[in-house]
Design an enzyme around this catalytic site. Sequence first.
Site, PDB file in Angstrom:
ATOM      1  N   LYS A 146      69.931   6.683 -35.014  1.00  0.00           N
ATOM      2  CA  LYS A 146      68.876   7.956 -34.786  1.00  0.00           C
ATOM      3  C   LYS A 146      68.957   8.628 -33.404  1.00  0.00           C
ATOM      4  O   LYS A 146      69.308   9.750 -33.195  1.00  0.00           O
ATOM      5  CB  LYS A 146      67.442   7.525 -35.012  1.00  0.00           C
ATOM      6  N   ASP A 172      79.742 -20.692  -3.692  1.00  0.00           N
ATOM      7  CA  ASP A 172      78.335 -21.696  -3.931  1.00  0.00           C
ATOM      8  C   ASP A 172      78.713 -22.309  -5.442  1.00  0.00           C
ATOM      9  O   ASP A 172      79.792 -21.878  -6.145  1.00  0.00           O
ATOM     10  CB  ASP A 172      77.339 -20.968  -4.115  1.00  0.00           C
ATOM     11  N   TYR A 216      72.263  -3.678 -44.536  1.00  0.00           N
ATOM     12  CA  TYR A 216      71.188  -5.077 -44.307  1.00  0.00           C
ATOM     13  C   TYR A 216      71.154  -6.078 -45.144  1.00  0.00           C
ATOM     14  O   TYR A 216      71.235  -5.967 -46.347  1.00  0.00           O
ATOM     15  CB  TYR A 216      69.648  -4.111 -44.121  1.00  0.00           C
ATOM     16  N   GLU A 242      74.471  -6.298 -30.405  1.00  0.00           N
ATOM     17  CA  GLU A 242      74.443  -5.052 -31.114  1.00  0.00           C
ATOM     18  C   GLU A 242      76.260  -4.586 -31.493  1.00  0.00           C
ATOM     19  O   GLU A 242      76.740  -4.019 -30.861  1.00  0.00           O
ATOM     20  CB  GLU A 242      74.143  -3.958 -30.137  1.00  0.00           C
ATOM     21  N   ASP A 296      76.193 -24.444  -7.776  1.00  0.00           N
ATOM     22  CA  ASP A 296      75.109 -24.322  -8.635  1.00  0.00           C
ATOM     23  C   ASP A 296      74.729 -23.127  -8.979  1.00  0.00           C
ATOM     24  O   ASP A 296      74.134 -22.280  -8.355  1.00  0.00           O
ATOM     25  CB  ASP A 296      73.996 -25.367  -8.421  1.00  0.00           C
ATOM     26  N   ASN A 322      72.688  -5.426 -36.107  1.00  0.00           N
ATOM     27  CA  ASN A 322      72.080  -6.323 -35.243  1.00  0.00           C
ATOM     28  C   ASN A 322      72.060  -7.735 -36.293  1.00  0.00           C
ATOM     29  O   ASN A 322      72.027  -7.985 -37.410  1.00  0.00           O
ATOM     30  CB  ASN A 322      70.703  -6.143 -35.030  1.00  0.00           C
ATOM     31  N   PHE A 336      72.755   4.035 -17.281  1.00  0.00           N
ATOM     32  CA  PHE A 336      73.528   5.676 -17.210  1.00  0.00           C
ATOM     33  C   PHE A 336      72.507   6.875 -16.936  1.00  0.00           C
ATOM     34  O   PHE A 336      71.054   6.668 -17.123  1.00  0.00           O
ATOM     35  CB  PHE A 336      74.040   5.940 -18.673  1.00  0.00           C
ATOM     36  N   GLY A 347      67.194  -3.641 -36.193  1.00  0.00           N
ATOM     37  CA  GLY A 347      67.240  -3.460 -34.985  1.00  0.00           C
ATOM     38  C   GLY A 347      65.902  -2.772 -34.194  1.00  0.00           C
ATOM     39  O   GLY A 347      64.867  -2.634 -34.843  1.00  0.00           O
TER      40      GLY A 347
HETATM   41  P1  ADP Z   1      68.807  -0.920 -36.467  1.00  0.00           P
HETATM   42  O1  ADP Z   1      68.400  -0.400 -35.357  1.00  0.00           O
HETATM   43  O2  ADP Z   1      68.030  -1.316 -37.415  1.00  0.00           O
HETATM   44  O3  ADP Z   1      70.055  -1.848 -36.240  1.00  0.00           O
HETATM   45  P2  ADP Z   1      70.804   1.419 -36.500  1.00  0.00           P
HETATM   46  O4  ADP Z   1      70.335   2.591 -36.187  1.00  0.00           O
HETATM   47  O5  ADP Z   1      71.766   0.486 -35.247  1.00  0.00           O
HETATM   48  O6  ADP Z   1      69.614   0.673 -36.851  1.00  0.00           O
HETATM   49  O7  ADP Z   1      71.533   1.047 -37.818  1.00  0.00           O
HETATM   50  C1  ADP Z   1      72.285  -0.271 -38.262  1.00  0.00           C
HETATM   51  C2  ADP Z   1      72.541  -0.322 -39.523  1.00  0.00           C
HETATM   52  O8  ADP Z   1      73.594   0.650 -40.171  1.00  0.00           O
HETATM   53  C3  ADP Z   1      73.157  -1.498 -39.682  1.00  0.00           C
HETATM   54  O9  ADP Z   1      72.496  -2.871 -39.847  1.00  0.00           O
HETATM   55  C4  ADP Z   1      74.237  -1.250 -40.945  1.00  0.00           C
HETATM   56  O10 ADP Z   1      73.213  -1.629 -42.295  1.00  0.00           O
HETATM   57  C5  ADP Z   1      74.613   0.388 -40.914  1.00  0.00           C
HETATM   58  N1  ADP Z   1      75.605   0.644 -40.485  1.00  0.00           N
HETATM   59  C6  ADP Z   1      76.643   1.664 -41.097  1.00  0.00           C
HETATM   60  N2  ADP Z   1      77.531   1.721 -40.499  1.00  0.00           N
HETATM   61  C7  ADP Z   1      77.706   0.936 -39.517  1.00  0.00           C
HETATM   62  C8  ADP Z   1      78.560   0.889 -38.759  1.00  0.00           C
HETATM   63  N3  ADP Z   1      79.716   1.282 -38.441  1.00  0.00           N
HETATM   64  N4  ADP Z   1      78.381  -0.339 -37.712  1.00  0.00           N
HETATM   65  C9  ADP Z   1      77.419  -1.054 -37.700  1.00  0.00           C
HETATM   66  N5  ADP Z   1      76.418  -0.845 -38.677  1.00  0.00           N
HETATM   67  C10 ADP Z   1      76.444   0.193 -39.475  1.00  0.00           C
HETATM   68  N1  RBF Z   2      72.928   0.039 -23.825  1.00  0.00           N
HETATM   69  C1  RBF Z   2      73.080   0.183 -22.271  1.00  0.00           C
HETATM   70  O1  RBF Z   2      71.712   0.279 -22.228  1.00  0.00           O
HETATM   71  N2  RBF Z   2      74.142   0.088 -21.517  1.00  0.00           N
HETATM   72  C2  RBF Z   2      75.368  -0.063 -22.032  1.00  0.00           C
HETATM   73  O2  RBF Z   2      76.268  -0.244 -21.157  1.00  0.00           O
HETATM   74  C3  RBF Z   2      75.497  -0.315 -23.312  1.00  0.00           C
HETATM   75  N3  RBF Z   2      76.806  -0.480 -23.788  1.00  0.00           N
HETATM   76  C4  RBF Z   2      77.119  -0.510 -25.270  1.00  0.00           C
HETATM   77  C5  RBF Z   2      78.262  -0.554 -25.668  1.00  0.00           C
HETATM   78  C6  RBF Z   2      78.366  -0.676 -26.890  1.00  0.00           C
HETATM   79  C7  RBF Z   2      79.970  -0.873 -27.341  1.00  0.00           C
HETATM   80  C8  RBF Z   2      77.602  -0.602 -27.954  1.00  0.00           C
HETATM   81  C9  RBF Z   2      77.594  -0.581 -29.178  1.00  0.00           C
HETATM   82  C10 RBF Z   2      76.246  -0.551 -27.540  1.00  0.00           C
HETATM   83  C11 RBF Z   2      75.967  -0.485 -26.061  1.00  0.00           C
HETATM   84  N4  RBF Z   2      74.769  -0.433 -25.551  1.00  0.00           N
HETATM   85  C12 RBF Z   2      74.448  -0.101 -24.062  1.00  0.00           C
HETATM   86  C13 RBF Z   2      73.601  -0.630 -26.447  1.00  0.00           C
HETATM   87  C14 RBF Z   2      72.816   0.391 -27.209  1.00  0.00           C
HETATM   88  O3  RBF Z   2      71.936   0.897 -26.127  1.00  0.00           O
HETATM   89  C15 RBF Z   2      72.297  -0.052 -28.281  1.00  0.00           C
HETATM   90  O4  RBF Z   2      73.227  -0.265 -29.245  1.00  0.00           O
HETATM   91  C16 RBF Z   2      71.283   0.935 -28.847  1.00  0.00           C
HETATM   92  O5  RBF Z   2      70.029   0.740 -27.952  1.00  0.00           O
HETATM   93  C17 RBF Z   2      70.475   0.454 -30.077  1.00  0.00           C
HETATM   94  O6  RBF Z   2      69.731  -0.634 -29.939  1.00  0.00           O
HETATM   95 MG    MG Z   3      71.213  -1.655 -34.369  1.00  0.00          MG
END
Ligand code: ADP
Ligand code: RBF
Ligand code: MG
Length: 397
Positions: A254, A17, A324, A312, A19, A262, A342, A248
């Site tokens: 966590k 297809d 940040y 992400e 479009d 993010n 998953f 994020g």
């Molecule tokens: P959020 O939901 O606010 O993104 P995360 O739990 O994903 O929180 O944490 C992301 C933060 O952690 C990033 O914004 C950055 O400041 C810090 N950080 C520390 N190590 C890493 C890493 N290896 N990769 C990405 N972010 C990292």
């Molecule tokens: N989230 C999903 O729900 N499915 C995925 O297949 C998935 N793959 C990911 C792959 C990588 C390399 C990373 C860094 C994240 C992935 N996540 C995926 C996102 C993950 O759910 C997200 O980072 C957390 O929810 C934090 O917001």
């Molecule tokens: Mg994040």
Amino acid sequence: MAAPKPISWLISHVILDLDGTLLNTDAVVSKVVKSFLVKNGKTWDSKKAHKLVGKTPYEAASIVLEDYGLPYSTEEFLSMITPMFSEQWCNMKPLPGANRLIKHLRRNGVPTALASDSPRSNIEAKISCRQGWKESFSTIVGGDEVQKGKPSPDIFLEAAERMNTTPSNCLVIEDSLPGVTAGKAAGMHVIAVPSVPKKTGEFSTADEVINSLLDVRPENWGLPPFNDWIEGTLPIEPWFISGPVIKGFGRGSKVLGIPTANLPAENFSDVVSEHTSGVYFGWAGLSTRGIYKMVMSIGWNPYFDNTEKTVEPWLLHDFAEDFYGEELRLAIVGYIRPEANFPSLESLIERIHEDGRIAEKALDLPMYAKYKDSPYLRNPLHQGSTTDGSQAELNSM
Ligand code: ADP
Ligand code: RBF
Ligand code: MG
């Protein structure tokens, strides 16, 4: 994702297809409708754009008229807006993986038809702007060359007949529900590539539902496999985005133990929407710290069922503290897989770690390693987009 059925080895012919499957028609539809509305004193609501995806021009026109209370009949509206579309045909971009698929089928001598509900002349005009496309199709069937359009099987049956083959030898690739229905009614095998995100459930009649053309596995159908996958990765035309690291969903570290830095996706929504959701990798530059390997997901995180498409990036490095607000610059150089759901959090975490291992290893390959030296990753003067000088320089590499 449903596995292809076992009889799939019979496939010898492909029918595509146009479009929404090969071309990003929706972006142009939004653009044209928006400009029409503005001229008519209305405000375009981007949140309503999804209602037009996969619709026939007539259906889409009726929806716009009703949503915005425009004082025209559907026919009047179509006659005003159709010329505006025609001007935009060459602005429709190939969808991710479209050029690759077309080239692959042609190189391997797989007879391939193009079958679209649009009039034949429109199809010809749309593909004339794309180098090498016209020559790649053994036949083109337009909506005006058959009795009934999709979901009737006519258009696909006509394509098979012109290719001198039987329907059961044909594999149809389609983004819309009427198209999938038409392919099945024709007795063909059908891969659905839905244009509407998160609506894959509606395509259960298809033999396989995939996220984008990057995920087509021809060997599952008895066709020659792609040979461009390298160590579990697919090289892509690199793209570049940057911005300040923002908060994020607060669950990366966590909930998953995997922090993701993010980026504000709205700053480069065009670039992000142009690329299919999925897991990618590349290089990340932090202005005051250095350049790191990076693996990332882009999309709706099916496991968490987000409503926004987020970016992400997980930097493959241990940092002593958060960063940040710092400027993060990304060169995205390869693709790993579509986003997936998953059965458990543990299995999601395990898969993300595997993505990390794949990226870590692949980024040492010269074809990916060379981008570590991109000026874009270091130079704070470049502002995030794919159209700046460093991109042009890299694309010519
Ligand atoms: P959020 O939901 O606010 O993104 P995360 O739990 O994903 O929180 O944490 C992301 C933060 O952690 C990033 O914004 C950055 O400041 C810090 N950080 C520390 N190590 C890493 C890493 N290896 N990769 C990405 N972010 C990292
Ligand atoms: N989230 C999903 O729900 N499915 C995925 O297949 C998935 N793959 C990911 C792959 C990588 C390399 C990373 C860094 C994240 C992935 N996540 C995926 C996102 C993950 O759910 C997200 O980072 C957390 O929810 C934090 O917001
Ligand atoms: Mg994040």
